[in-house]
Design a protein around this motif. Sequence first.
Motif, short mmCIF file in Angstrom:
data_model
loop_
_atom_site.label_atom_id
_atom_site.label_comp_id
_atom_site.label_asym_id
_atom_site.label_seq_id
_atom_site.Cartn_x
_atom_site.Cartn_y
_atom_site.Cartn_z
N SER A 312 -9.56 -31.28 -5.49
CA SER A 312 -10.29 -31.62 -6.71
C SER A 312 -9.44 -32.47 -7.65
N TYR A 313 -8.14 -32.18 -7.72
CA TYR A 313 -7.25 -33.00 -8.54
C TYR A 313 -7.18 -34.43 -8.00
N VAL A 314 -7.11 -34.54 -6.68
CA VAL A 314 -7.04 -35.87 -6.06
C VAL A 314 -8.32 -36.65 -6.32
N SER A 315 -9.47 -35.98 -6.27
CA SER A 315 -10.73 -36.66 -6.55
C SER A 315 -10.76 -37.20 -7.97
N PHE A 316 -10.22 -36.44 -8.91
CA PHE A 316 -10.17 -36.92 -10.29
C PHE A 316 -9.25 -38.13 -10.42
N LEU A 317 -8.11 -38.11 -9.76
CA LEU A 317 -7.19 -39.24 -9.84
C LEU A 317 -7.77 -40.49 -9.19
N ILE A 318 -8.55 -40.30 -8.13
CA ILE A 318 -9.18 -41.45 -7.49
C ILE A 318 -10.21 -42.09 -8.41
N GLU A 319 -10.92 -41.24 -9.19
CA GLU A 319 -11.88 -41.79 -10.13
C GLU A 319 -11.18 -42.59 -11.24
N CYS A 320 -9.98 -42.17 -11.59
CA CYS A 320 -9.24 -42.92 -12.60
C CYS A 320 -8.74 -44.25 -12.04
N ARG A 321 -8.13 -44.21 -10.87
CA ARG A 321 -7.66 -45.42 -10.20
C ARG A 321 -7.48 -45.10 -8.72
N PRO A 322 -7.87 -45.98 -7.82
CA PRO A 322 -7.70 -45.71 -6.39
C PRO A 322 -6.24 -45.43 -6.04
N LEU A 323 -6.05 -44.50 -5.11
CA LEU A 323 -4.70 -44.11 -4.72
C LEU A 323 -4.03 -45.22 -3.92
N SER A 324 -2.72 -45.29 -4.07
CA SER A 324 -1.92 -46.18 -3.24
C SER A 324 -1.61 -45.49 -1.91
N ILE A 325 -1.10 -46.26 -0.95
CA ILE A 325 -0.78 -45.69 0.36
C ILE A 325 0.35 -44.68 0.24
N SER A 326 1.33 -44.95 -0.62
CA SER A 326 2.43 -44.00 -0.79
C SER A 326 1.95 -42.69 -1.40
N MET A 327 1.00 -42.75 -2.32
CA MET A 327 0.45 -41.52 -2.90
C MET A 327 -0.33 -40.73 -1.86
N SER A 461 3.43 -51.03 0.33
CA SER A 461 3.41 -50.37 1.63
C SER A 461 3.79 -51.39 2.70
N VAL A 462 4.25 -50.87 3.83
CA VAL A 462 4.53 -51.69 5.01
C VAL A 462 3.71 -51.10 6.15
N LEU A 463 2.87 -51.91 6.75
CA LEU A 463 1.96 -51.46 7.80
C LEU A 463 2.62 -51.58 9.17
N SER A 464 1.99 -50.97 10.16
CA SER A 464 2.63 -50.85 11.47
C SER A 464 2.76 -52.19 12.19
N ASN A 465 1.96 -53.19 11.85
CA ASN A 465 2.10 -54.50 12.48
C ASN A 465 3.10 -55.39 11.76
N GLY A 466 3.86 -54.84 10.79
CA GLY A 466 4.90 -55.57 10.11
C GLY A 466 4.45 -56.29 8.86
N THR A 467 3.18 -56.26 8.53
CA THR A 467 2.70 -56.90 7.32
C THR A 467 3.07 -56.08 6.09
N ALA A 494 10.93 -45.74 3.13
CA ALA A 494 10.26 -45.41 4.40
C ALA A 494 9.03 -44.54 4.20
N TYR A 495 8.92 -43.84 3.08
CA TYR A 495 7.72 -43.01 2.88
C TYR A 495 6.49 -43.87 2.59
N LYS A 496 6.67 -45.16 2.38
CA LYS A 496 5.55 -46.08 2.19
C LYS A 496 5.07 -46.70 3.50
N PHE A 497 5.74 -46.40 4.60
CA PHE A 497 5.30 -46.94 5.88
C PHE A 497 4.01 -46.23 6.31
#
Length: 582
Positions: A312-327, A461-467, A494-497
């Motif tokens: 429920s906390y995550v749903s509220f934060l998403i309504e405020c601003r979309p989550l990043s990949i690291s989050m 973030s860094v995606l698996s194809n190197g982008t 590395a936690y952003k991979f």
Amino acid sequence: MEPRFRQVGFVTTAAAPPAEALPESPAASAAGLSPGALSPVMIPPPLIPDHLPVPVPGSAPDSLVPSSPPPPSSSLLNAGSDLDDDDVDVSWARPPPPALLEPSKRDLTETKNEVAPTSVPQKPKLSKAERRAIQEAQRAAKSAAKEAGLSGKSTAMASDVSTTMTKQPKTAKTSLKKDVTQGNPPLASDKKTGECPPDRDRKKDVPQARVVKAKRRSVVNQLEAQNAVELFRHLPQDSHGTQLPDFEAKYFQPDLMHPSVYKVGLQYLSGEISGGNARCIAMLLAFREAINDYSTPAAKTLNRDLTAKISSYVSFLIECRPLSISMGNAIRFLKNKIAKLPLALSELEAKASLQSDIDWFINGKIIIADEVIVQHAIKKIRDDDVLLTYGSPSVVEMIFDRAHKLGKKFRVVVVDSRPNLEGQRLLRRLVEKGISCTYTHINAVSYIMREVTRVFLGASSVLSNGTVYSRVGTASVAMVAHAFAVPVLVCCEAYKFHERVQLDSICSNELGDPDAISRVPADENWSNLKNWADKDNLQLLNLKYDVTPSDYISMLITEYGMLPPTSVPVILREYRREHIWI
């Protein structure tokens, strides 16, 4: 039906037996076969189905009855004589002409139609334009009913209108289908042009359905942005801060939302907290306070109830601003720890264990990782270097600060872009520390790149194809640097991979406030784009992120060392146990 005889191309050499020994058939006698002539071979008559009438000789015209073989030659064939093709008639072996079989086939179809029951008419496949016309008629009837106060009657009328409109194409469809079965099928081009709607209608229908579905899933009532760009209509639209009344009504309650989480969400919404690391640390600290104040309700377990609270906390934060990949990786880490809590632990011990896990993630994956990245990146800085950066990445600022403290002489070029102008804050902090700096906008990066020796960039973030998925404009800076043969070094924890593969910035992105790019910083009252939302033919697009291909990146600097972009799958695979969010 009597069998037929056919003349074949071989000659009988033996003497013919006596005439009384051979049974003489009427066909043989009629043919007048003599010894030494072509040997007759019996050919069975052609098979005729039971439902077809048996042709009687003499009843049909001569053109419809197979011809009989010609009479053989009365004289013996000499060794030097030739057999002409005209002497042998094989027209009887050909299939009967279609004129003979058409009446029988017609009789068969008539008998089948008489026996088979009438087929049920299928529901017609209406085009989008027809369905839209039906929906508009129903909506008009309902709105008229609401105004007149006769909702029940008008609803029945609307349903009658819809049923009549659907029944009329049914009859036309069934009659058309009968005509098609008897005649030739319609052409594919006619079918396509009749069913496919225009391109303009097809473009408007699909994004509208996605918007309606997103509104239905939304926890807070969202208003659709005016003049949204069709290509990015599937993304959550910025609603200009209109969610605040709904937030206060639904979430600002001690039982539903913890005050620390509510505070962080409002800071996300106002833009006070920005940046991948800052947003992730603020979220984890808010969760830590919420876990500290948590108490398990009666008849519930801590694992399941606390997981529901975090969701429920995550749903509220998403309504405020979309989550990043690291989050998202950090949230997955926390939920995994909650699910693996032993049931034998008491509530205090479980809460203490979760708080220590959160502290370990913040210190180990973010703070200490940044220190290791700084140590690796300093080795790439030499005296008299001109270092370029874009935006305000926190880890790049730490690198410049550490290199300046070590006594290295270099100059920093800060490239910035509207509407956030994050580079101005970075420029102010670097100048206060005594670092020589140059400030420019992204439209002049091709002119300043001639004197740059290194480019240091941050990443969301860094995606698996190197982008590299980073703030919008990063791909342009990397492309210009690649054109000038300047090394591009991307500093990322590395936690952003992530194992996701993304090739463009359209399918997944975040939209900012369109009014932010229409305002003029010097004078808020003067603007050529004032009241832009009232113009139907004008759309403003404010993207937050873009994707940089791996071809434009020279090296990735992480806490595991310096590696090329092609080695990202190796990090995700070899360190799978340590990257516990996977």
